[in-house]
Design a protein around this motif. Sequence first.
Motif, PDB file in Angstrom:
ATOM      1  N   SER A   1      32.651  75.435  25.361  1.00  0.00           N
ATOM      2  CA  SER A   1      31.423  75.592  24.653  1.00  0.00           C
ATOM      3  C   SER A   1      30.695  77.102  24.904  1.00  0.00           C
ATOM      4  N   LEU A   2      30.877  77.778  25.994  1.00  0.00           N
ATOM      5  CA  LEU A   2      30.696  79.005  26.110  1.00  0.00           C
ATOM      6  C   LEU A   2      31.447  79.880  25.112  1.00  0.00           C
ATOM      7  N   CYS A   3      32.346  79.561  24.667  1.00  0.00           N
ATOM      8  CA  CYS A   3      33.166  80.396  23.592  1.00  0.00           C
ATOM      9  C   CYS A   3      32.534  80.607  22.275  1.00  0.00           C
ATOM     10  N   TYR A   4      31.270  79.615  22.094  1.00  0.00           N
ATOM     11  CA  TYR A   4      30.380  80.097  20.918  1.00  0.00           C
ATOM     12  C   TYR A   4      29.031  80.180  21.280  1.00  0.00           C
ATOM     13  N   GLN A   5      28.780  79.860  22.681  1.00  0.00           N
ATOM     14  CA  GLN A   5      27.275  80.025  22.978  1.00  0.00           C
ATOM     15  C   GLN A   5      27.057  81.231  23.360  1.00  0.00           C
ATOM     16  N   LEU A   6      28.206  82.017  23.898  1.00  0.00           N
ATOM     17  CA  LEU A   6      27.879  83.256  24.436  1.00  0.00           C
ATOM     18  C   LEU A   6      27.899  84.564  23.310  1.00  0.00           C
ATOM     19  N   PRO A   7      28.733  84.239  22.007  1.00  0.00           N
ATOM     20  CA  PRO A   7      28.728  84.914  20.926  1.00  0.00           C
ATOM     21  C   PRO A   7      27.423  84.819  20.315  1.00  0.00           C
TER      22      PRO A   7
ATOM     23  N   ARG B   1      36.569  81.997  32.497  1.00  0.00           N
ATOM     24  CA  ARG B   1      37.634  81.225  32.767  1.00  0.00           C
ATOM     25  C   ARG B   1      38.812  81.498  31.585  1.00  0.00           C
ATOM     26  N   GLY B   2      39.946  81.534  32.145  1.00  0.00           N
ATOM     27  CA  GLY B   2      41.194  81.333  31.191  1.00  0.00           C
ATOM     28  C   GLY B   2      40.760  82.668  30.043  1.00  0.00           C
ATOM     29  N   GLU B   3      40.933  82.195  28.926  1.00  0.00           N
ATOM     30  CA  GLU B   3      40.784  83.039  27.831  1.00  0.00           C
ATOM     31  C   GLU B   3      39.419  83.212  26.976  1.00  0.00           C
ATOM     32  N   GLN B   4      38.622  82.736  28.084  1.00  0.00           N
ATOM     33  CA  GLN B   4      37.010  82.893  27.369  1.00  0.00           C
ATOM     34  C   GLN B   4      36.577  84.451  27.136  1.00  0.00           C
ATOM     35  N   ALA B   5      36.890  85.390  27.798  1.00  0.00           N
ATOM     36  CA  ALA B   5      36.709  86.553  27.757  1.00  0.00           C
ATOM     37  C   ALA B   5      37.273  87.091  26.485  1.00  0.00           C
ATOM     38  N   GLU B   6      38.403  86.901  26.094  1.00  0.00           N
ATOM     39  CA  GLU B   6      39.019  87.354  24.882  1.00  0.00           C
ATOM     40  C   GLU B   6      38.414  86.793  23.554  1.00  0.00           C
ATOM     41  N   ILE B   7      38.269  85.473  23.828  1.00  0.00           N
ATOM     42  CA  ILE B   7      37.692  84.501  22.624  1.00  0.00           C
ATOM     43  C   ILE B   7      36.194  84.816  22.275  1.00  0.00           C
ATOM     44  N   VAL B   8      35.573  85.275  23.410  1.00  0.00           N
ATOM     45  CA  VAL B   8      34.245  85.811  23.146  1.00  0.00           C
ATOM     46  C   VAL B   8      34.040  87.099  22.433  1.00  0.00           C
ATOM     47  N   ASP B   9      34.881  87.984  22.968  1.00  0.00           N
ATOM     48  CA  ASP B   9      35.182  89.055  22.345  1.00  0.00           C
ATOM     49  C   ASP B   9      35.551  89.180  20.975  1.00  0.00           C
ATOM     50  N   CYS B  10      36.410  88.157  20.575  1.00  0.00           N
ATOM     51  CA  CYS B  10      36.834  88.150  19.292  1.00  0.00           C
ATOM     52  C   CYS B  10      35.710  87.601  18.369  1.00  0.00           C
ATOM     53  N   VAL B  11      35.010  86.700  18.602  1.00  0.00           N
ATOM     54  CA  VAL B  11      34.141  86.167  17.741  1.00  0.00           C
ATOM     55  C   VAL B  11      32.879  86.907  17.789  1.00  0.00           C
ATOM     56  N   ALA B  12      32.550  87.512  19.078  1.00  0.00           N
ATOM     57  CA  ALA B  12      31.211  88.586  19.058  1.00  0.00           C
ATOM     58  C   ALA B  12      31.409  89.730  17.870  1.00  0.00           C
TER      59      ALA B  12
END
Length: 609
Positions: free
Chosen positions: A46-52, A19-30
């Motif tokens: 939550s997903l933005c840190y749970q996935l990474p 959703r929205g910018e989640q993909a970019e955020i996950v990519d950045c942190v991961a």
Amino acid sequence: MQQAALELLRTTFGHEGFRGEQAEIVDCVAGGNDALVLMPTGGGKSLCYQLPALLRGGCAIVVSPLIALMQDQVEGLRQLGVKAAFLNSTLDAAGVAAVERDFLGGDLDLLYVAPERLLTPRFLSLLDRAHAGPGIALFAIDEAHCVSQWGHDFRPEYRQLTVLHERWPGVPRIALTATADAPTREEIAERLGLQDARRFTSSFDRPNIRYTVVQKDGGGTRALLDFLARHRGQSGIVYAFSRRRVESVAEQLQQAGIDALPYHAGMEAQVRAEHQRRFLQGDGVVVVATIAFGMGIDKPDVRFVAHVDLPKSIEGYYQETGRAGRDGMPAEAWLSYGLGDVVNLRMLINQGEAGDERKRLELRKLDALLGFCESTGCRRQALLGWFGEEHAGACGNCDNCLHPPECWDGTEAARMALSCVYRTGQRFGAGHVIDVLRGTPTDKVAQHGHQSLSTWGIGAELPVRQWSSVFRQLVALGLLEADHERHGALRLTQAAGPVLRGERELTFRKDAARPPRATRQRASVDASLEDLSLEERQRFEALRRWRAETAREQNVPAYVIFHDATLRSIAEAAPDDLDALAQVPGIGTVKLERYGEDVLQQLLDCEAA
Ligand code: ADP
Ligand code: ZN
């Protein structure tokens, strides 16, 4: 990386896409970089840190200020088959030891911890050992606005979180908040040493929330009950101005057969906690509360937030209404207000302890909120505009867009009202002035000899309701003000002059009439299920009953088992085997294994009935 993230998103979390910018955020942190994430409530932070956390080696440390919230998140993650735990004051020594053992043994993906515990020497050295051992995946700092001393959620320990960066510079950090205003954002970046972090700012629009503002029907709750009739069996929050109001509204709702519970700071802590627990775990509980009820309410299926009294500012209103519809399903923000609210709030600010500058600021904020309430344009556009975000308007999901309000030339009525306030000596509230305008003989009229005034009975053709609306708008516009030394008596302001002299014209909003009985009854079907067929609705209800039972058995909130949105999708898809069920969004591998057979059985039973 992206492929792996998408795979995890689908199998573990059961979501179809980002959703929205989640993909970019996950990519950045991961990828090992710092991020500062500004996303509205329900945006999917939550997903933005749970996935990474799952993508990177080692365990992620999540700093969170609220114990209840931590427990819900951990419970939710365990249901998905993720290895998560928390460390807080609710654990006994053995519990703490077990979590620490798992942590050092590399058996955890996410560890939630309160800031004050994180900062203890014991925990810091634990982090050293983990860093040298299984590794630390990342640091997530949730509710990052707690670092700001200007906000009402200030947590001094947040200031010391820079230690994370100083001690373990190689570990990426992600700070998240739903707080919208620019100064707070800057303060977060500075205080947490995140000036170089990549910033992700989402739109603060919440398209699934429908905004409605109505005129109060006296002090009563009739309009509220009409509104609640469309939300029977749903969870919601009703905000009221004072503890007394909370008690009385809750009681009226209970009498109307609604499962309503009061919540305010004057109640015993134990009772309050119990009410909060019942709201979080239950299905269809309505909490009537002061703003003391708020942060930490992470329940995704809150279907409505109603304000029976005017909130203090647009920021407060936005934050409170933001608790509705986190799951993305249709939700409502409903506000009723009247002249009394404006008078009360103005009085409260003026009588308060604050300095002059602060008072002026608070009055300006109140005026902005009144502007929002009286506006005839798109509510969403007005709200977002306040936060500096442009919106084209005509959202199609607010009262003004759905039913454009009529306007009328109120110049003459305003002159009558203002001059009647003047003639009666600027010593009375709107009720009495309206009696004089309409020529209603009361004891008070007789006592003051007001039937001999030139304004006696000049406004007989307008009904009381419309006069109330005139007075409310005059106060909102600042042409009349309440005299707080005289129990809210209305008096003219400088701005009234031009209107009285015929130099300024006024256009008023015509308040919507109460809907006739028939439409009110038709509207009483659960509004968010309106578009389901009868069979789909039956399946949904059956699944909901099963979910309630299952949640009770496990002693967890219902939404931890499945969200409303997921139940709805199942009811629509009506899958007949596990493969078909697996295709339904919201169902990951672990939940399919755990609940798949049960769900199919429910659908079969429904078919047979
Ligand atoms: P926030 O913390 O920003 O308020 P949450 O992380 O609690 O929001 O997420 C809000 C809701 O949105 C949750 O119910 C979550 O399951 C759901 N959600 C998050 N990301 C997605 C996605 N990519 N697809 C579908 N639902 C999502
Ligand atoms: Zn609109």
